[in-house]
Scaffold this motif. Structure first.
Motif, mmCIF file in Angstrom:
data_model
loop_
_atom_site.group_PDB
_atom_site.id
_atom_site.type_symbol
_atom_site.label_atom_id
_atom_site.label_comp_id
_atom_site.label_asym_id
_atom_site.label_seq_id
_atom_site.Cartn_x
_atom_site.Cartn_y
_atom_site.Cartn_z
ATOM 1 N N SER A 1 49.434 38.422 42.341
ATOM 2 C CA SER A 1 49.367 37.432 43.457
ATOM 3 C C SER A 1 48.233 37.864 44.416
ATOM 4 N N GLN A 2 47.665 38.840 44.392
ATOM 5 C CA GLN A 2 46.555 39.508 45.375
ATOM 6 C C GLN A 2 45.158 39.646 44.938
ATOM 7 N N PHE A 3 45.052 40.166 43.735
ATOM 8 C CA PHE A 3 43.528 40.422 43.463
ATOM 9 C C PHE A 3 42.835 39.329 43.410
ATOM 10 N N LEU B 1 31.730 34.111 43.615
ATOM 11 C CA LEU B 1 31.054 35.393 43.170
ATOM 12 C C LEU B 1 30.396 36.115 44.590
ATOM 13 N N GLU B 2 29.912 35.240 45.435
ATOM 14 C CA GLU B 2 29.361 35.847 46.811
ATOM 15 C C GLU B 2 30.598 36.312 47.534
ATOM 16 N N ASN B 3 31.809 35.597 47.770
ATOM 17 C CA ASN B 3 32.905 36.229 48.380
ATOM 18 C C ASN B 3 33.656 37.324 47.511
ATOM 19 N N ILE B 4 33.668 37.423 46.374
ATOM 20 C CA ILE B 4 33.944 38.569 45.473
ATOM 21 C C ILE B 4 33.386 39.709 45.725
ATOM 22 N N HIS B 5 32.080 39.724 45.909
ATOM 23 C CA HIS B 5 31.245 40.917 46.138
ATOM 24 C C HIS B 5 31.585 41.064 47.702
ATOM 25 N N LEU B 6 31.899 40.468 48.600
ATOM 26 C CA LEU B 6 32.173 40.708 50.004
ATOM 27 C C LEU B 6 33.512 41.402 50.005
ATOM 28 N N TYR B 7 34.470 40.551 49.288
ATOM 29 C CA TYR B 7 36.015 41.069 49.269
ATOM 30 C C TYR B 7 35.959 42.490 48.603
ATOM 31 N N SER B 8 35.152 42.994 47.738
ATOM 32 C CA SER B 8 35.135 44.121 47.058
ATOM 33 C C SER B 8 34.596 45.453 47.961
ATOM 34 N N ASN B 9 33.595 44.948 49.091
ATOM 35 C CA ASN B 9 33.196 45.681 50.253
ATOM 36 C C ASN B 9 34.025 45.593 51.552
ATOM 37 N N ASN B 10 35.223 45.133 51.292
ATOM 38 C CA ASN B 10 35.981 44.782 52.541
ATOM 39 C C ASN B 10 35.389 43.921 53.798
ATOM 40 N N ASN B 11 34.234 43.182 53.530
ATOM 41 C CA ASN B 11 33.601 42.315 54.380
ATOM 42 C C ASN B 11 34.156 40.825 54.418
ATOM 43 N N THR C 1 36.216 42.248 34.694
ATOM 44 C CA THR C 1 37.280 41.148 35.372
ATOM 45 C C THR C 1 36.783 39.500 34.830
ATOM 46 N N GLY C 2 37.361 38.684 35.070
ATOM 47 C CA GLY C 2 37.002 37.283 35.048
ATOM 48 C C GLY C 2 35.665 36.866 35.885
ATOM 49 N N PHE C 3 35.573 37.480 36.885
ATOM 50 C CA PHE C 3 34.707 37.360 37.935
ATOM 51 C C PHE C 3 33.093 37.861 37.175
ATOM 52 N N ASP C 4 33.385 39.166 36.549
ATOM 53 C CA ASP C 4 32.303 39.716 35.966
ATOM 54 C C ASP C 4 31.873 38.924 34.822
ATOM 55 N N ILE C 5 32.465 38.309 34.084
ATOM 56 C CA ILE C 5 32.319 37.328 33.045
ATOM 57 C C ILE C 5 31.391 36.288 33.220
ATOM 58 N N LEU C 6 31.922 35.749 34.369
ATOM 59 C CA LEU C 6 31.143 34.380 35.052
ATOM 60 C C LEU C 6 29.739 34.751 35.283
ATOM 61 N N GLU C 7 29.531 36.013 35.927
ATOM 62 C CA GLU C 7 28.211 36.773 36.173
ATOM 63 C C GLU C 7 27.107 36.528 35.117
ATOM 64 N N LYS C 8 27.837 36.641 33.847
ATOM 65 C CA LYS C 8 26.861 36.758 32.494
ATOM 66 C C LYS C 8 26.731 35.624 31.975
ATOM 67 N N ILE C 9 27.315 34.342 32.086
ATOM 68 C CA ILE C 9 27.029 33.132 31.905
ATOM 69 C C ILE C 9 25.724 32.417 32.173
ATOM 70 N N THR C 10 25.144 32.083 31.381
ATOM 71 C CA THR C 10 23.726 31.625 31.813
ATOM 72 C C THR C 10 23.650 30.087 32.572
ATOM 73 N N SER C 11 24.437 29.310 32.034
ATOM 74 C CA SER C 11 24.775 27.989 32.670
ATOM 75 C C SER C 11 26.149 27.577 32.674
#
Length: 249
Positions: A83-85, A131-141, A61-71
């Motif tokens: 409209s959901q994901f 990215l913090e919130n995406i991880h929470l979103y993935s775990n329904n938190n 996902t685009g979120f995964d890509i961002l986690e791999k960017i160094t700066s």
């Protein structure tokens, strides 16, 4: 403004290229990446001002890509056909997104918003919250932090510190537990849509309350609540039963 487009669909990326060239001549397109791995390489090696990032790419996902960017020093506008994901997490981070098919008017408005906020905004902080919130979103938190756009940039707030929100037309005043308040250019409905419905209750057309800060429920012809700071707010008859249920009264 220098831009990179990330989209695995060649047709979609070409459409966006054409829209930019025809409507935003001040933008220089540095690269168009049709794979996640090409995007990671280009984003790490080039220095764009803005990235149009497709949310869903094959295998990543685009979120995964961002986690791999160094700066990360660039702003982002996400693009998606759905409209959901992840949209709620994006809204929490005050990052723009465009739904496909993208039209020129929405594109211009999104780019203009980036230009306005660029002077006051820290893109890294926004993406960190995202990215913090995406991880929470993935775990329904429930989400922990939210970025609110204000007159002098973005304000980052822990949702647990929001006591109540009061609206006036297209603006909302957010009252915090440290006795400060924040005026933001969002309607109460927009704020309600991104806050946790099990904690926040719309008690009136103009008031949204964090039930954890309610001190007392006052019965009567016109019911009301008292908050721990002494503030008293009216509860509409239509919302009374919902609030009583949430408070387990």
């Amino acid at each position: 403004m220098r831009v990179i487009i990330v989209d695995d669909e060649v047709t979609s990326s070409q459409v966006l290229e054409n829209l930019i060239e025809n409507n935003l001549p001040e933008i220089e397109i540095m690269a168009v990446c049709n794979s996640a791995y090409d995007a990671i390489e280009k984003l790490n090696s080039l220095n764009p001002d803005l990235v149009f990032m497709d949310i869903e790419l094959p295998g990543m996902t685009g979120f995964d890509i961002l986690e791999k960017i160094t700066s990360i020093q660039f702003d982002i506008i996400f693009t998606t056909a759905h409209s959901q994901f992840g949209i709620k997490a994006i809204q929490f981070s005050a990052i723009d997104y465009l739904l496909k098919p993208i039209n020129s008017e929405e594109l211009i408005e999104a780019v203009n918003r980036v230009k306005i906020h660029k002077k006051h905004t820290n893109p890294l902080e926004q993406i960190k919250i995202l990215l913090e919130n995406i991880h929470l979103y993935s775990n329904n938190n429930p989400f922990n932090r939210i970025a609110f756009p204000s007159s002098d940039g973005l304000k980052f707030v822990n949702t647990s510190e929001i006591v109540h929100c009061t609206s006036s037309s297209n603006y909302t005043t957010i009252f915090l537990s440290n006795n400060t308040k924040l005026l933001v250019s969002k309607t109460l409905k927009e704020i309600e849509n991104v806050l946790t419905p099990t904690i926040f209750c719309r008690i009136h057309n103009s008031n949204l309350v964090n039930i954890n800060f309610i001190k007392k429920f006052i019965k009567g012809d016109i019911p009301s609540i008292e908050l721990i700071d002494g503030t008293e707010l009216e509860v509409s008859r239509r919302k009374k039963d919902e609030l009583i249920k949430m408070l387990n009264l």
